[in-house]
Enzyme design. Structure first.
Site, PDB file in Angstrom:
ATOM      1  N   ARG A  92      60.061  33.114  37.669  1.00 29.99           N
ATOM      2  CA  ARG A  92      60.878  31.320  38.370  1.00 29.99           C
ATOM      3  C   ARG A  92      61.162  30.939  36.744  1.00 29.99           C
ATOM      4  NH1 ARG A  92      61.214  27.017  43.536  1.00 29.99           N
ATOM      5  NH2 ARG A  92      61.846  29.588  44.596  1.00 29.99           N
ATOM      6  N   HIS A 117      69.341  33.920  42.780  1.00 29.07           N
ATOM      7  CA  HIS A 117      68.013  33.521  43.992  1.00 29.07           C
ATOM      8  C   HIS A 117      68.118  34.445  44.538  1.00 29.07           C
ATOM      9  CE1 HIS A 117      64.277  32.600  45.694  1.00 29.07           C
ATOM     10  NE2 HIS A 117      64.467  30.667  46.141  1.00 29.07           N
ATOM     11  N   GLN A 169      66.250  35.209  47.933  1.00 30.19           N
ATOM     12  CA  GLN A 169      66.655  34.055  48.866  1.00 30.19           C
ATOM     13  C   GLN A 169      67.490  34.274  50.092  1.00 30.19           C
ATOM     14  OE1 GLN A 169      65.753  30.817  49.933  1.00 30.19           O
ATOM     15  NE2 GLN A 169      67.003  31.044  51.416  1.00 30.19           N
ATOM     16  N   ASP A 210      73.087  23.898  49.646  1.00 30.70           N
ATOM     17  CA  ASP A 210      72.302  23.710  49.134  1.00 30.70           C
ATOM     18  C   ASP A 210      71.952  22.374  48.378  1.00 30.70           C
ATOM     19  OD1 ASP A 210      69.519  23.907  47.826  1.00 30.70           O
ATOM     20  OD2 ASP A 210      70.431  25.775  45.936  1.00 30.70           O
ATOM     21  N   CYS A 264      68.447  27.008  51.980  1.00 30.15           N
ATOM     22  CA  CYS A 264      67.973  27.279  51.150  1.00 30.15           C
ATOM     23  C   CYS A 264      66.183  26.374  51.344  1.00 30.15           C
ATOM     24  CB  CYS A 264      68.073  27.999  50.207  1.00 30.15           C
ATOM     25  SG  CYS A 264      68.188  26.337  49.430  1.00 30.15           S
ATOM     26  N   ARG A 314      62.199  34.932  54.474  1.00 37.74           N
ATOM     27  CA  ARG A 314      61.291  34.864  53.398  1.00 37.74           C
ATOM     28  C   ARG A 314      60.025  36.000  53.511  1.00 37.74           C
ATOM     29  NH1 ARG A 314      62.769  31.504  49.012  1.00 37.74           N
ATOM     30  NH2 ARG A 314      62.256  32.988  47.892  1.00 37.74           N
TER      31      ARG A 314
HETATM   32  N1   CP Z   1      64.314  28.410  49.146  1.00 43.31           N
HETATM   33  C1   CP Z   1      63.372  28.416  48.047  1.00 43.31           C
HETATM   34  O1   CP Z   1      63.302  28.982  46.530  1.00 43.31           O
HETATM   35  O2   CP Z   1      61.887  27.356  48.134  1.00 43.31           O
HETATM   36  P1   CP Z   1      60.839  27.435  47.102  1.00 43.31           P
HETATM   37  O3   CP Z   1      61.767  26.249  45.986  1.00 43.31           O
HETATM   38  O4   CP Z   1      59.779  25.938  47.932  1.00 43.31           O
HETATM   39  O5   CP Z   1      60.186  28.147  46.688  1.00 43.31           O
HETATM   40  N1  NVA Z   2      69.222  25.438  43.912  1.00 43.32           N
HETATM   41  C1  NVA Z   2      68.396  25.399  43.850  1.00 43.32           C
HETATM   42  C2  NVA Z   2      66.954  26.122  44.815  1.00 43.32           C
HETATM   43  C3  NVA Z   2      65.681  25.435  45.141  1.00 43.32           C
HETATM   44  C4  NVA Z   2      65.166  26.835  46.247  1.00 43.32           C
HETATM   45  C5  NVA Z   2      67.266  24.852  42.636  1.00 43.32           C
HETATM   46  O1  NVA Z   2      67.513  25.684  41.382  1.00 43.32           O
HETATM   47  O2  NVA Z   2      66.691  23.529  42.567  1.00 43.32           O
END
Ligand code: CP
Ligand code: NVA
Length: 311
Positions: free
Chosen positions: A106, A133, A136, A229, A269, A297
């Site tokens: 990530r 993502h 997701q 989101d 999400c 997930r």
């Molecule tokens: N939806 C999602 O990716 O959540 P987290 O940031 O908790 O991993």
């Molecule tokens: N768009 C959000 C998603 C978190 C799972 C972010 O990138 O923070």
């Protein structure tokens, strides 16, 4: 299929592969409910999970997915590896490839994942970047199939920041599967043109469609799925106020949900900011499928890992 390949974008899957992953994810879910948690397709294999930003769902569901497939997850914060002291990504990728069977990360910058994938000898998986993502979106289309029986022909509306990572991946997955994707976002926050171009190609091949509009009310009318989101993603703290002001009219509340089909579902999400992009009554109300969506997930990632690394 997928074996030995990277998964940085939904576009790394063919429509057929996406369908197969969703089908296997559903089977993984059925088997887990029947008591069969451990399906040792990754026996003896190790997956490194590297996080440059916080995570609850992705981190825990990936660790559990690897463990339930009989493998070993190794989780790191970016800053506790030498990466945090400036060791190049290309060096880290080559070294980790000598130890582990896949690297999942990530990151803030999508380009960093591409750099990792270029130098790694093992598959690299995107656990969220500023651009996409994909894990997701796989769980999201699985959830739509679970709740609605299909994606094809359904109206799926994303309300909010059209350049959002989750929105980008959802746009690709829904158009690949023949859904009618509508994004309601301010002019300044329309989806990335490269994502739009891919989505148009997928829609032309699948019989789906992609449309971007400014008015959330017009977008949501007749929707089967309403998705949103956060307005301010991780790493966007500096532009937080600007984004909040651009997105002020894009809250998903009960009044907006009433414009959708009577049996529409609400998806997010998570994590959600109640009172900002969504109201408490929508998140906790009868439309909401967010807890099943979060659960999925795990099943979806078991399916992805089984295809990618499974014996
Ligand atoms: N939806 C999602 O990716 O959540 P987290 O940031 O908790 O991993
Ligand atoms: N768009 C959000 C998603 C978190 C799972 C972010 O990138 O923070």
């Amino acid at each position: 299929m997928l074996r030995g390949r990277d998964l940085l974008s939904v576009a790394d899957l063919s429509p057929e592969e996406l369908r197969q992953v969703v089908a296997l994810a559903q089977e993984m879910k059925r088997r887990r409910y029947a008591g069969e948690r451990v399906i040792p397709l990754l026996r003896g294999k190790t997956v490194a999970l590297i996080f440059q930003k916080p995570s609850t769902r992705t981190r825990v569901s990936m660790e559990v997915a690897v463990l339930e497939l009989g493998g070993f997850p190794l989780t790191f914060n970016w800053s506790e590896l030498q990466l945090g002291r400036g060791e190049p990504i290309k060096d880290t990728a080559r070294v980790l490839s000598r130890y582990v069977d896949a690297i999942a990360a990530r990151v803030y910058r999508h380009g960093d994942l591409e750099e990792m994938a270029k130098y790694a000898d093992v598959p690299v998986i995107n656990l969220l970047s500023d651009r996409e993502h994909p894990l997701q979106a796989i769980a999201d289309v699985m959830t739509i199939v679970e709740k609605k029986g299909r994606v094809e022909g359904l109206k799926v509306v994303f309300v909010g920041d059209g350049r959002d990572n989750v929105a980008h991946s959802l746009i690709l997955a829904v158009t690949m599967l023949g859904g009618n994707m509508v994004v309601a976002s301010p002019r300044e926050l329309r989806p990335d043109p490269a994502i739009m171009k891919l989505a148009e190609e997928y829609a032309a091949a699948s019989g789906g469609s992609i449309e971007v509009v400014e008015d959330p009310r017009e977008a949501v009318r007749g929707a089967d799925v309403v998705y949103t989101d956060v307005w301010v993603s991780m790493g966007e703290e500096e532009v937080a106020e600007r984004k909040r002001s651009l997105l002020r009219g894009y809250q998903v509340n009960a009044e907006l949900m009433r414009l959708a089909k009577r049996d529409a579902i609400f998806m997010h999400c998570l994590p959600a900011r109640r009172g900002e992009e969504v109201t408490e009554d929508v998140l906790e109300g009868p439309w909401s499928v967010v807890w099943d969506q979060a659960e999925n997930r795990l099943h979806a990632q078991k399916a992805v890992l089984a295809f990618m690394l499974g014996g």
